[in-house]
Design a protein around this motif. Structure first.
Motif, PDB file in Angstrom:
ATOM      1  N   HIS A 153      32.004  47.481  38.275  1.00 36.65           N
ATOM      2  CA  HIS A 153      31.670  47.487  36.852  1.00 36.65           C
ATOM      3  C   HIS A 153      32.939  47.811  36.071  1.00 36.65           C
ATOM      4  CE1 HIS A 153      27.379  47.208  37.700  1.00 36.65           C
ATOM      5  NE2 HIS A 153      27.558  48.116  38.644  1.00 36.65           N
ATOM      6  N   GLU A 154      33.451  46.835  35.343  1.00 40.40           N
ATOM      7  CA  GLU A 154      34.691  47.014  34.618  1.00 40.40           C
ATOM      8  C   GLU A 154      34.515  47.964  33.427  1.00 40.40           C
ATOM      9  OE1 GLU A 154      34.700  42.839  36.404  1.00 40.40           O
ATOM     10  OE2 GLU A 154      33.282  44.101  35.293  1.00 40.40           O
ATOM     11  N   THR A 155      35.617  48.589  33.032  1.00 43.77           N
ATOM     12  CA  THR A 155      35.627  49.389  31.806  1.00 43.77           C
ATOM     13  C   THR A 155      35.673  48.432  30.621  1.00 43.77           C
ATOM     14  OG1 THR A 155      38.036  49.500  31.733  1.00 43.77           O
ATOM     15  CG2 THR A 155      36.893  51.216  32.999  1.00 43.77           C
ATOM     16  N   ASP A 168      37.719  47.850  28.348  1.00 42.50           N
ATOM     17  CA  ASP A 168      39.010  47.217  28.084  1.00 42.50           C
ATOM     18  C   ASP A 168      39.468  46.288  29.205  1.00 42.50           C
ATOM     19  OD1 ASP A 168      39.307  48.409  25.614  1.00 42.50           O
ATOM     20  OD2 ASP A 168      40.318  50.182  26.434  1.00 42.50           O
ATOM     21  N   GLN A 169      38.789  46.315  30.335  1.00 37.97           N
ATOM     22  CA  GLN A 169      39.163  45.448  31.447  1.00 37.97           C
ATOM     23  C   GLN A 169      38.645  44.034  31.239  1.00 37.97           C
ATOM     24  OE1 GLN A 169      37.733  47.875  34.904  1.00 37.97           O
ATOM     25  NE2 GLN A 169      39.750  47.404  35.752  1.00 37.97           N
TER      26      GLN A 169
END
Length: 310
Positions: free
Chosen positions: A237-239, A241-242
């Motif tokens: 699960h990307e942040t 801003d990713q």
């Protein structure tokens, strides 16, 4: 009349013509012995159907797609029979050369279908490298016999967006149509990628976008299915801003879909066509972790199966 002389050379064009007309169908051989070894080594595979295709190397990669297409054909016909007459069967297509070859084989089978079948085709992932347009799911939709296609739904968006912008993007025209069709997709077909393979499409995207691939690998990124990454522990699960891919199904969605007995999810795993790398390291997580069982059927080649057993 002229006497017909049969020889190996004269039979080849006859067989080719018979295949073209649908009189004869050539099926790649599969290894039941290797399949049984995989089921013994990875007990969680017992919940899925597994086909190990006999291949001699990357030059035989198309055979994996051919077997997957044969199984998908049977699944489409079976699902269509459970629906009211005329209601389409939803087919969701992921990215990559494996799915492109799959669509070519499936289209050839469908040309001679005598049953009443209507397909709703959905591109479930956006984009491909700009110099590799043939690998974009939206390009696959035109390969199918038009008389069988009820509707085509593309996915028009950048391939990678900031994760924080993704929820809003899903409501944009050109994107929302595919997401609306998500609930009606009966069969999903996709392949997998390996972050150790420099020719993996998502790896290429991330590298071209300036991402630190070494850092991602240190975080445990092993591979991806439909551009959605995973580690040995489960989906990534990307942040906000990713960067993340624009795709209709999350890995958790595919796991849920695979548990629905009315649905099918076919996953193809095979050697890299460019360098011959077997993607066993990434595949091991998919066959070991129940949170990553994103398939009802796994179709893989001999090299990948052998490497997986090691």
């Amino acid at each position: 009349g002229a006497k017909l002389v049969l020889s190996r050379e004269s039979l080849y064009p006859l067989v080719e013509e018979a295949v073209r007309r649908g009189i004869v169908r050539l099926a790649p051989p599969v290894s039941r012995a290797l399949r049984d070894k995989l089921l013994a080594a990875f007990p969680r595979l017992a919940a899925a159907k597994v086909n190990v295709v006999e291949t001699t190397g990357p030059e035989d990669n198309a055979k994996v797609a051919a077997v997957a297409a044969d199984k998908a054909f049977n699944a489409l016909v079976r699902i269509a029979r459970t629906k009211p007459r005329g209601e389409p069967v939803g087919l969701g297509l992921g990215p990559g050369r494996a799915t492109l070859e799959f669509c070519r084989f499936l289209s050839a089978r469908l040309k001679f279908l005598e049953e009443d079948l209507q397909l709703r085709l959905v591109a479930i992932t956006a984009g491909c490298p700009a110099t590799m347009l043939e690998n974009a799911p939206i390009s696959f939709l035109n390969l199918f016999p038009e008389h069988l296609v009820e509707r085509k739904l593309g996915l028009f968006a950048e391939t990678l967006v900031r994760a924080g912008a993704f929820p809003e993007l899903r409501d944009h025209t050109g994107v929302k149509e595919a997401f609306t069709a998500k609930k009606d997709i009966d069969l999903v077909v996709t392949a997998m990628g390996d972050f150790e393979d420099p020719h993996d499409l998502l790896t290429m995207f991330l590298k071209d976008s300036g991402q630190d691939l070494k850092a991602l690998r240190r975080q445990g990124w092993l591979g991806n299915v439909q551009y959605r990454p995973f580690t040995a522990d489960g989906p990534v699960h990307e942040t906000p801003d990713q960067l993340r891919a624009v795709t209709v199904f999350e890995l958790e969605d595919l796991v849920k879909l695979a548990k629905d007995r009315t649905k099918e999810v076919i996953l193809m795993a095979r050697q890299c066509g460019a360098c011959g790398r077997a993607h066993a390291r990434a595949l091991r997580a998919l066959v070991s972790n129940p949170n990553l069982r994103v398939y009802t059927r796994l179709v893989l080649d001999r090299a990948t199966a052998t490497a997986l057993l090691k």
